[in-house]
Design a protein around this motif. Sequence first.
Motif, mmCIF file in Angstrom:
data_model
loop_
_atom_site.group_PDB
_atom_site.id
_atom_site.type_symbol
_atom_site.label_atom_id
_atom_site.label_comp_id
_atom_site.label_asym_id
_atom_site.label_seq_id
_atom_site.Cartn_x
_atom_site.Cartn_y
_atom_site.Cartn_z
ATOM 1 N N GLN A 198 0.800 -1.255 0.187
ATOM 2 C CA GLN A 198 0.067 0.171 0.028
ATOM 3 C C GLN A 198 0.900 1.130 -0.006
ATOM 4 O OE1 GLN A 198 -2.642 1.672 -1.053
ATOM 5 N NE2 GLN A 198 -3.965 0.208 -0.053
ATOM 6 N N GLN A 199 0.240 2.408 -0.587
ATOM 7 C CA GLN A 199 1.111 3.660 -0.658
ATOM 8 C C GLN A 199 1.266 4.002 0.895
ATOM 9 O OE1 GLN A 199 2.060 5.572 -3.093
ATOM 10 N NE2 GLN A 199 0.820 4.800 -4.821
ATOM 11 N N ARG A 200 2.502 4.460 1.046
ATOM 12 C CA ARG A 200 3.080 4.711 2.486
ATOM 13 C C ARG A 200 2.270 6.224 3.042
ATOM 14 N NH1 ARG A 200 9.236 5.524 3.385
ATOM 15 N NH2 ARG A 200 9.014 3.395 2.390
ATOM 16 N N GLU A 201 2.214 6.911 2.208
ATOM 17 C CA GLU A 201 1.460 8.240 2.683
ATOM 18 C C GLU A 201 -0.029 7.956 3.183
ATOM 19 O OE1 GLU A 201 0.132 12.615 1.352
ATOM 20 O OE2 GLU A 201 2.277 11.888 0.562
ATOM 21 N N TYR A 202 -0.583 7.256 2.232
ATOM 22 C CA TYR A 202 -2.066 6.843 2.629
ATOM 23 C C TYR A 202 -2.034 5.905 3.925
ATOM 24 C CZ TYR A 202 -6.304 4.507 2.364
ATOM 25 O OH TYR A 202 -7.707 3.965 2.605
ATOM 26 N N SER A 233 -3.979 7.254 7.463
ATOM 27 C CA SER A 233 -4.980 6.062 7.874
ATOM 28 C C SER A 233 -4.741 5.707 9.450
ATOM 29 C CB SER A 233 -5.157 5.080 6.858
ATOM 30 O OG SER A 233 -5.530 5.448 5.944
ATOM 31 N N ILE A 234 -3.521 5.188 9.574
ATOM 32 C CA ILE A 234 -3.014 4.716 10.914
ATOM 33 C C ILE A 234 -3.241 5.778 11.909
ATOM 34 C CG2 ILE A 234 -1.095 3.719 12.226
ATOM 35 C CD1 ILE A 234 -0.333 2.252 9.726
ATOM 36 N N THR A 235 -2.714 7.131 11.684
ATOM 37 C CA THR A 235 -2.723 8.252 12.415
ATOM 38 C C THR A 235 -4.217 8.414 12.726
ATOM 39 O OG1 THR A 235 -0.455 9.023 11.505
ATOM 40 C CG2 THR A 235 -1.895 10.641 12.833
ATOM 41 N N ARG A 236 -4.848 8.466 11.946
ATOM 42 C CA ARG A 236 -6.497 8.685 12.186
ATOM 43 C C ARG A 236 -6.893 7.747 13.028
ATOM 44 N NH1 ARG A 236 -7.910 10.215 6.002
ATOM 45 N NH2 ARG A 236 -7.140 12.506 5.929
#
Length: 194
Positions: free
Chosen positions: A147-151, A155-158
Motif C-alpha cells: 500500500q501507499q506509504r503516505e496513505y 490512515s493509521i494516524t487517524r
Amino acid sequence: MAQVTAQQTAAQNRLKTVLADPNATRAAVVAGKKASFFCANCHGEDGNSRYPEVPNLAGQHPVYLLEQIRKFGSGQRKDQFMQGLIKVLSEEEQVQIAVYFAESKVKPGRSDAALAAQGKNLFGKLCVRCHGEQARGAEAIPRLAGQQREYLTKSITRYRDKTGERINTLMQIATAPLNNGDIAAITAYLTSLK
C-alpha cells in the motif's frame, strides 16, 4: 436499511457467482478494466495509485473492494468525488471493477531495510491477527501489503488519534501505543511487501 442489505447481498452473491466460474472471472476482469476507466485518474490504470495519498486497489480482496464501493455509493464513506462516480455505476459494473482490481498485481514501494525490519516487528505484535502474516487482509479487512506509504500513515494516524470518519474500536486499540516513529516503521514495512 433492509433495502441496503438486500442490495448488498445481491451484489455479494453476484460476485461469488462470478468468482466461482473461471470464464466469468476472466470476462469480469476485461469488463472491469473498461468500466474502471475513470478510476485510473487517481488509483492508476491497474490499481496502483498515481498519488501517494490515494490507496492502491490492486490485490485487494474483491469482497472488501465491493463493500467499499457500496459504502461510498450509500454515503457511509464520505468523499464527494468518489460518491459521485460510484453512483453512475451499475451493480454489475461494481462487481466487475472489484474483480478487475482484485486480480491486478500490486507494485510494492521501496523502503529503508532497517526501518522496515522495525516495522515488521511492530506489525507482528499489533496487526497480524487481523491483517494476516503477509498483510493481505481478507473479505472484511483491507490488504496493507504494497500500500501507499503516505496513505497508510494518514490512515493509521487517524485511527490512533480517533479522527476522521472511519472509527473502528479494534484499530484504535491496536494503534493507541504507536508514536509517529512507530507508524513510519510500520508503513515502511507494509509498503515494501508484495
